[in-house]
Write a protein that holds these residues in place. Structure first.
Motif, mmCIF file in Angstrom:
data_model
loop_
_atom_site.group_PDB
_atom_site.id
_atom_site.type_symbol
_atom_site.label_atom_id
_atom_site.label_comp_id
_atom_site.label_asym_id
_atom_site.label_seq_id
_atom_site.Cartn_x
_atom_site.Cartn_y
_atom_site.Cartn_z
ATOM 1 N N SER A 72 0.826 -1.090 0.043
ATOM 2 C CA SER A 72 0.073 0.142 0.040
ATOM 3 C C SER A 72 0.852 1.258 -0.105
ATOM 4 O O SER A 72 1.711 1.439 0.700
ATOM 5 C CB SER A 72 -0.900 0.154 1.142
ATOM 6 O OG SER A 72 -1.801 1.288 1.199
ATOM 7 N N TYR A 73 0.442 2.153 -0.719
ATOM 8 C CA TYR A 73 1.214 3.452 -0.951
ATOM 9 C C TYR A 73 0.176 4.702 -0.316
ATOM 10 O O TYR A 73 -1.154 4.632 -0.623
ATOM 11 C CB TYR A 73 1.758 3.793 -2.214
ATOM 12 C CG TYR A 73 2.729 3.173 -2.783
ATOM 13 C CD1 TYR A 73 3.999 3.774 -2.521
ATOM 14 C CD2 TYR A 73 2.657 2.104 -3.353
ATOM 15 C CE1 TYR A 73 5.081 2.787 -2.768
ATOM 16 C CE2 TYR A 73 3.463 1.121 -3.929
ATOM 17 C CZ TYR A 73 4.969 1.676 -3.516
ATOM 18 O OH TYR A 73 6.008 1.043 -3.964
ATOM 19 N N HIS A 74 0.615 5.372 0.771
ATOM 20 C CA HIS A 74 -0.304 6.383 1.459
ATOM 21 C C HIS A 74 0.190 7.755 0.965
ATOM 22 O O HIS A 74 0.976 8.341 1.338
ATOM 23 C CB HIS A 74 -0.273 6.023 2.767
ATOM 24 C CG HIS A 74 -0.347 4.622 3.371
ATOM 25 N ND1 HIS A 74 -1.176 3.872 3.119
ATOM 26 C CD2 HIS A 74 0.475 4.117 4.055
ATOM 27 C CE1 HIS A 74 -1.206 2.599 3.519
ATOM 28 N NE2 HIS A 74 0.219 2.826 4.352
ATOM 29 N N THR A 75 -0.878 8.487 0.277
ATOM 30 C CA THR A 75 -0.613 10.018 0.103
ATOM 31 C C THR A 75 -0.755 10.787 1.379
ATOM 32 O O THR A 75 0.018 11.724 1.502
ATOM 33 C CB THR A 75 -1.767 10.374 -1.019
ATOM 34 O OG1 THR A 75 -1.664 9.940 -2.312
ATOM 35 C CG2 THR A 75 -1.628 12.049 -1.333
ATOM 36 N N PHE A 76 -1.770 10.201 2.369
ATOM 37 C CA PHE A 76 -1.667 10.910 3.458
ATOM 38 C C PHE A 76 -1.616 10.136 4.824
ATOM 39 O O PHE A 76 -1.696 8.892 4.387
ATOM 40 C CB PHE A 76 -2.926 11.716 3.740
ATOM 41 C CG PHE A 76 -3.581 12.555 2.421
ATOM 42 C CD1 PHE A 76 -3.173 13.938 2.612
ATOM 43 C CD2 PHE A 76 -4.287 12.107 1.583
ATOM 44 C CE1 PHE A 76 -3.333 14.645 1.411
ATOM 45 C CE2 PHE A 76 -4.709 12.987 0.211
ATOM 46 C CZ PHE A 76 -3.952 14.289 0.351
ATOM 47 N N SER A 77 -1.155 10.507 5.968
ATOM 48 C CA SER A 77 -0.937 9.955 6.835
ATOM 49 C C SER A 77 -2.236 8.589 7.157
ATOM 50 O O SER A 77 -3.247 9.013 7.107
ATOM 51 C CB SER A 77 -0.883 10.547 8.151
ATOM 52 O OG SER A 77 0.173 11.297 8.205
ATOM 53 N N PHE A 78 -1.531 7.479 7.256
ATOM 54 C CA PHE A 78 -2.592 6.430 7.469
ATOM 55 C C PHE A 78 -1.767 5.041 8.382
ATOM 56 O O PHE A 78 -0.453 4.993 8.012
ATOM 57 C CB PHE A 78 -2.962 5.941 6.247
ATOM 58 C CG PHE A 78 -3.808 4.752 6.262
ATOM 59 C CD1 PHE A 78 -5.412 5.152 6.352
ATOM 60 C CD2 PHE A 78 -3.560 3.387 6.032
ATOM 61 C CE1 PHE A 78 -6.159 4.182 6.474
ATOM 62 C CE2 PHE A 78 -4.638 2.434 6.286
ATOM 63 C CZ PHE A 78 -5.969 2.634 6.475
ATOM 64 N N ALA A 79 -2.362 4.432 9.324
ATOM 65 C CA ALA A 79 -1.923 3.360 10.064
ATOM 66 C C ALA A 79 -0.462 3.743 10.469
ATOM 67 O O ALA A 79 -0.177 4.839 11.125
ATOM 68 C CB ALA A 79 -1.920 2.281 9.131
ATOM 69 N N ASN A 80 0.518 3.050 10.022
ATOM 70 C CA ASN A 80 1.804 3.303 10.685
ATOM 71 C C ASN A 80 2.724 4.496 9.863
ATOM 72 O O ASN A 80 3.830 4.993 10.401
ATOM 73 C CB ASN A 80 2.716 2.184 10.797
ATOM 74 C CG ASN A 80 2.278 0.883 11.419
ATOM 75 O OD1 ASN A 80 1.520 1.370 12.655
ATOM 76 N ND2 ASN A 80 2.544 -0.196 11.120
ATOM 77 N N TYR A 81 2.152 4.795 9.009
ATOM 78 C CA TYR A 81 2.758 6.213 8.172
ATOM 79 C C TYR A 81 2.108 7.535 8.870
ATOM 80 O O TYR A 81 0.818 7.635 8.736
ATOM 81 C CB TYR A 81 2.401 6.163 6.718
ATOM 82 C CG TYR A 81 2.634 7.397 6.311
ATOM 83 C CD1 TYR A 81 3.974 7.828 5.946
ATOM 84 C CD2 TYR A 81 1.772 8.236 5.383
ATOM 85 C CE1 TYR A 81 4.357 9.081 5.224
ATOM 86 C CE2 TYR A 81 2.232 9.403 4.696
ATOM 87 C CZ TYR A 81 3.457 9.690 4.872
ATOM 88 O OH TYR A 81 3.934 10.948 3.888
ATOM 89 N N TYR A 82 3.224 8.218 9.214
ATOM 90 C CA TYR A 82 2.521 9.322 9.839
ATOM 91 C C TYR A 82 3.547 10.530 9.579
ATOM 92 O O TYR A 82 4.622 10.727 9.783
ATOM 93 C CB TYR A 82 2.615 9.384 11.560
ATOM 94 C CG TYR A 82 2.267 10.731 11.890
ATOM 95 C CD1 TYR A 82 0.894 11.210 11.987
ATOM 96 C CD2 TYR A 82 3.362 11.615 12.562
ATOM 97 C CE1 TYR A 82 0.501 12.470 12.461
ATOM 98 C CE2 TYR A 82 2.888 12.944 13.268
ATOM 99 C CZ TYR A 82 1.391 13.016 13.299
ATOM 100 O OH TYR A 82 1.208 14.537 13.661
ATOM 101 N N ASN A 83 2.765 11.687 8.896
ATOM 102 C CA ASN A 83 3.408 12.847 8.339
ATOM 103 C C ASN A 83 2.709 13.925 8.918
ATOM 104 O O ASN A 83 1.562 14.399 8.444
ATOM 105 C CB ASN A 83 3.849 12.947 7.092
ATOM 106 C CG ASN A 83 4.581 14.065 6.412
ATOM 107 O OD1 ASN A 83 4.462 15.115 7.036
ATOM 108 N ND2 ASN A 83 5.163 13.854 5.377
ATOM 109 N N PRO A 84 2.955 14.810 9.785
ATOM 110 C CA PRO A 84 2.040 15.899 10.257
ATOM 111 C C PRO A 84 1.688 16.800 9.119
ATOM 112 O O PRO A 84 0.885 17.903 9.115
ATOM 113 C CB PRO A 84 2.994 16.484 11.180
ATOM 114 C CG PRO A 84 4.496 16.286 10.982
ATOM 115 C CD PRO A 84 4.180 14.891 10.665
#
Length: 242
Positions: free
Chosen positions: A21-33
């Motif tokens: 999975s590629y996340h454009t916005f923060s999701f699950a373990n991917y966090y970018n404020p």
């Protein structure tokens, strides 16, 4: 005009073996404020699920969930009694409202399924959950904009609980299109599925994303044969009590 460019290789990425999975916005373990949302667009996930695998039954509430299959067959079941299969050309939406459980599995044992899953913050909270699914002709988006999501059940596309409009297009190299925004205080997030396009002078390639706000119209020009998704959404977040 304000622009927000997200190049494909700057997205978050998760590899669970069965799920990539590629996340454009923060999701699950991917966090970018700096990547929490674009207006009410909260999630844009670009998913690939291995043969026979999928997401077990899990809950959602107060979210508009749109699934756009790109390849293969995705089987959906939910607590509203729906059991369906969606494939390329289909568009699915679910208003989670007061709460719903659903599962999603790759129906096939011999090939992966690829799809976009998009979450939109709702216009009104705690509404009765609902489901919508349509099948569209791919030819009807050739060198034009095919509407796939709207807030009006009498308009084309699946219906969601938000003043948002989505369009898909397959645009031949050298062709151009104009898009006039429909709502008030809205912006457009463009996501390129393949090819090279320029939107209001900003060059984009496969899997790049571009948020555009404070403008009334878009000029889209294809540098190669290209496929893209436009998501027009309100820029102001809804009241938590709405």
């Amino acid at each position: 005009m304000k622009t927000l460019l997200h190049k494909a290789d700057t997205r978050g990425h998760a590899d669970h073996g069965w799920l990539k999975s590629y996340h454009t916005f923060s999701f699950a373990n991917y966090y970018n404020p700096e990547r929490m949302h674009f207006g009410v667009l909260r999630v844009l996930n670009d998913d690939s699920v291995a043969p026979g695998m999928g997401f077990g039954k899990h809950p959602h509430d107060n979210m508009e969930i749109i699934s756009i299959p790109l390849y293969g067959d995705l089987e959906h079941q939910d607590s509203m009694g729906n059991k369906t299969v969606i494939k390329e050309g289909d568009i699915q939406s679910m208003t989670a409202g007061t709460g719903v459980f659903h599962s999603e599995y790759n129906k096939n044992k011999d090939k992966e399924v690829k799809f976009l899953q998009i979450w939109i913050l709702p216009k009104k909270r705690n509404v009765t959950p609902s489901y919508d699914q349509i099948t569209l002709s791919l030819e009807d988006r050739h060198n034009t904009l095919q509407q796939i999501v709207s807030p009006d059940k009498d308009d084309s596309g699946v219906t969601i609980n938000q003043d948002a409009w989505f369009h898909l297009s397959n645009l031949d190299s050298g062709k151009s299109l104009d898009y006039t925004l429909k709502g008030e205080n809205t912006g457009v997030y463009a996501f390129v599925l393949k090819g090279d396009v320029s939107i209001n002078g900003v060059a984009l390639s496969t899997r790049d994303g571009l948020g555009i706000s404070e403008t009334d119209s878009l000029k889209i020009e294809a540098g190669t044969d290209a496929e893209f998704l436009l998501m027009e959404v309100p820029m102001q977040l809804p009241s938590i009590n709405g």
